[in-house]
Design an enzyme around this catalytic site. Sequence first.
Site, mmCIF file in Angstrom:
data_model
loop_
_atom_site.group_PDB
_atom_site.id
_atom_site.type_symbol
_atom_site.label_atom_id
_atom_site.label_comp_id
_atom_site.label_asym_id
_atom_site.label_seq_id
_atom_site.Cartn_x
_atom_site.Cartn_y
_atom_site.Cartn_z
ATOM 1 C CG ASP A 61 -1.794 1.395 1.590
ATOM 2 O OD1 ASP A 61 -1.732 1.792 0.056
ATOM 3 O OD2 ASP A 61 -2.797 1.726 2.113
ATOM 4 C CG ASP B 292 -3.337 3.792 -3.159
ATOM 5 O OD1 ASP B 292 -3.932 3.173 -3.441
ATOM 6 O OD2 ASP B 292 -2.719 4.600 -2.797
ATOM 7 C CD GLU B 293 -4.508 -0.556 -1.317
ATOM 8 O OE1 GLU B 293 -4.847 -1.326 -0.184
ATOM 9 O OE2 GLU B 293 -5.837 -0.034 -1.939
#
Length: 407
Positions: free
Chosen positions: A9, A102-103
Amino acid sequence: MEKSIALIDMNSYFASVEQACNPGLRGKPVAVCGEGRTIVVTASYEARAYGVKTGMTKPEARSLCPAIIFVKGNLDKYIDTSFRIHKIMLDYTDKVEIFSIDECFLDLTHTAHLYGGDVAVAKEIKKRIKESFGLLCSIGIGPNKVIAKVGAKLNKPDGLTVIRKSEIAEKYLPLPVGKLQGVGVGRRIEEKFKMLGIKTAGDLGNAPPEILDRLFGVMGKMYAQIGQGTYDTPVKSYREQDAVKSVGHSHTLARDTKNLQVIRSYLQMLCEKVAARMRKYKIKGRTVALIIRYSDFDFFAKRHTIRQHISSGVEIFRAAWEIFEKECLPLDLPVRLVGVSVANVEADAGEQYVFEEMRKKEKVQSVMDEINNKYGASTIKPVSLIISEKFGILERCGLISTRVWVD
DNA sequence: TCTGGGGTCCTAGGACCC
DNA sequence: TCTGGGGTCCTAGGACCC
């Protein structure tokens, strides 16, 4: 063999990318925003220290932190950076599932031993991302995606949290249900749990199945497993990301309006944007949805399914405007937001595949509007959109800046 | 210059067909 | 007369995610 799933993350991703690109922003409170009537999309840790959070309006953020620097988001830059980060992860396994911009989930079960174990891999990935991009991330490692994701959140920024199967009872079950946000337990469900006296993950795991079943139906079983820490779904490989299921755009007008020409023009523009993306992804769709938010924030989406699959802006607009005329006229309240989306999609006949890169890109992109996307650069616009009269109407009403169109 | 924009999945109910 | 049950498709609406 115990599974080893990692969730990576990126910390305060958009703001961090901006700080990495612009030394002048480093160490300063930064908020990445859109344009117009917008909110804070991501705040840097310096800004968070003042209480600035995602979802706040700009004035709210400024009142908490007068020195805050607002930066207009550049989605292309974030997408591009994401892809470069993926390349690092792919050095350790091909099981890299894009969860959002973003993960990513990584299944390290069968490959981590080649690099000294999953913890060593996680440390190496963190180090490489920091060296290559100046970005920090938090990593959670667990026997399934849920534990990995919950773990990653426990330690931010720059954290590394490992919860093995044997540690579930000690480290996972006592967590308050609020920590399960992001794995299917949102605000509403959390409230319901609390009313039932369910305070921790363990409580949820121990809740009587008939009660969960009665209140949540099919989802009840899933919640029970989440509570027990046993809910387990496979990590997709990088080349098998899900196909796009719908494509849409919406826009909050600079000012609420009842002017039908303004609404119509915006809808036309949005339909063209949707159509352009559908063509790019080589898909067509049958179900057109019109999304309207009124000035009182009342919101609805009405859908209509047509016989043929379509992908042209004119066709999409025709369907959307038909819904508008049928459902919204006469207008009782001014319109605040207008949007359109197309679902029920299939690969365009004559086109064999939706390109893999496109599919992945779409998934990454889905988080936010293409704020900086240059509208219609390569598409043919309907005449009605380019005639100056429309510009005139929109500008006179203060609903659009010419820049958006001329870009 | 209160409250963005992109998605996904699930459920319930109605229409329609056999 | 009064009337079943299964299946599919579609829609609205809600909840969730980042």
